[in-house]
Scaffold this active site. Structure first.
Site, PDB file in Angstrom:
ATOM      1  N   LYS A  23       5.225 -10.027   5.629  1.00  0.00           N
ATOM      2  CA  LYS A  23       4.400  -8.860   5.947  1.00  0.00           C
ATOM      3  C   LYS A  23       5.245  -7.613   5.691  1.00  0.00           C
ATOM      4  O   LYS A  23       6.399  -7.558   6.130  1.00  0.00           O
ATOM      5  CB  LYS A  23       3.965  -8.909   7.410  1.00  0.00           C
ATOM      6  CG  LYS A  23       3.098  -7.759   7.815  1.00  0.00           C
ATOM      7  CD  LYS A  23       2.568  -7.804   9.265  1.00  0.00           C
ATOM      8  CE  LYS A  23       3.013  -8.904  10.136  1.00  0.00           C
ATOM      9  NZ  LYS A  23       2.431  -8.862  11.486  1.00  0.00           N
ATOM     10  N   CYS A  41       2.886   6.428   1.023  1.00  0.00           N
ATOM     11  CA  CYS A  41       1.924   5.772   0.131  1.00  0.00           C
ATOM     12  C   CYS A  41       0.940   4.890   0.902  1.00  0.00           C
ATOM     13  O   CYS A  41       1.319   4.142   1.792  1.00  0.00           O
ATOM     14  CB  CYS A  41       2.687   4.906  -0.879  1.00  0.00           C
ATOM     15  SG  CYS A  41       1.623   3.983  -1.993  1.00  0.00           S
ATOM     16  N   CYS A  43      -1.631   3.580  -1.326  1.00  0.00           N
ATOM     17  CA  CYS A  43      -2.310   2.907  -2.442  1.00  0.00           C
ATOM     18  C   CYS A  43      -1.576   1.649  -2.896  1.00  0.00           C
ATOM     19  O   CYS A  43      -2.101   0.902  -3.706  1.00  0.00           O
ATOM     20  CB  CYS A  43      -2.487   3.856  -3.618  1.00  0.00           C
ATOM     21  SG  CYS A  43      -0.973   4.154  -4.585  1.00  0.00           S
ATOM     22  N   CYS A  52       5.184   8.107  -1.133  1.00  0.00           N
ATOM     23  CA  CYS A  52       4.267   8.371  -2.242  1.00  0.00           C
ATOM     24  C   CYS A  52       5.044   8.985  -3.403  1.00  0.00           C
ATOM     25  O   CYS A  52       5.844   9.880  -3.203  1.00  0.00           O
ATOM     26  CB  CYS A  52       3.188   9.344  -1.763  1.00  0.00           C
ATOM     27  SG  CYS A  52       2.122   9.985  -3.067  1.00  0.00           S
ATOM     28  N   HIS A  56      -0.819   7.163  -7.085  1.00  0.00           N
ATOM     29  CA  HIS A  56      -2.235   7.019  -6.695  1.00  0.00           C
ATOM     30  C   HIS A  56      -3.149   7.757  -7.665  1.00  0.00           C
ATOM     31  O   HIS A  56      -4.294   7.346  -7.868  1.00  0.00           O
ATOM     32  CB  HIS A  56      -2.456   7.514  -5.251  1.00  0.00           C
ATOM     33  CG  HIS A  56      -2.083   8.953  -5.047  1.00  0.00           C
ATOM     34  ND1 HIS A  56      -0.833   9.351  -4.651  1.00  0.00           N
ATOM     35  CD2 HIS A  56      -2.812  10.080  -5.215  1.00  0.00           C
ATOM     36  CE1 HIS A  56      -0.791  10.676  -4.566  1.00  0.00           C
ATOM     37  NE2 HIS A  56      -1.989  11.139  -4.908  1.00  0.00           N
TER      38      HIS A  56
END
Ligand code: FES
Length: 74
Positions: A23, A41, A43, A52, A56
């Protein structure tokens, strides 16, 4: 120990980030953020995950999706 899943199941959201982990979990100490705004992030396409990197935008253009980052503000 549980076996890591190497192949994403149909409908999964994570194409390739840290797939050996059972995970993917990250934690942030907000008081230690160095910049006024830090983008994280959501996405699962960033090359600097969990931060990020703007990936995206390419993902959204290619798929018609509308994902974007989580902005943490000091
Ligand atoms: Fe994933 Fe920006 S790169 S939200």
């Amino acid at each position: 120990p549980r076996r890591a899943v190497a192949v994403r199941a149909e409908g999964g959201v994570n194409p390739e980030i840290r797939k050996a982990e059972e995970k993917v979990v990250d934690s942030v100490v907000v008081a230690e953020l160095s910049k006024p705004v830090t983008a994280y992030c959501r996405c699962w396409r960033s090359g600097t995950f969990p931060l990020c990197d703007g990936s995206h935008m390419k993902h959204n253009k290619a798929t018609g999706d509308n994902v974007g980052p989580l902005l943490l503000k000091k």
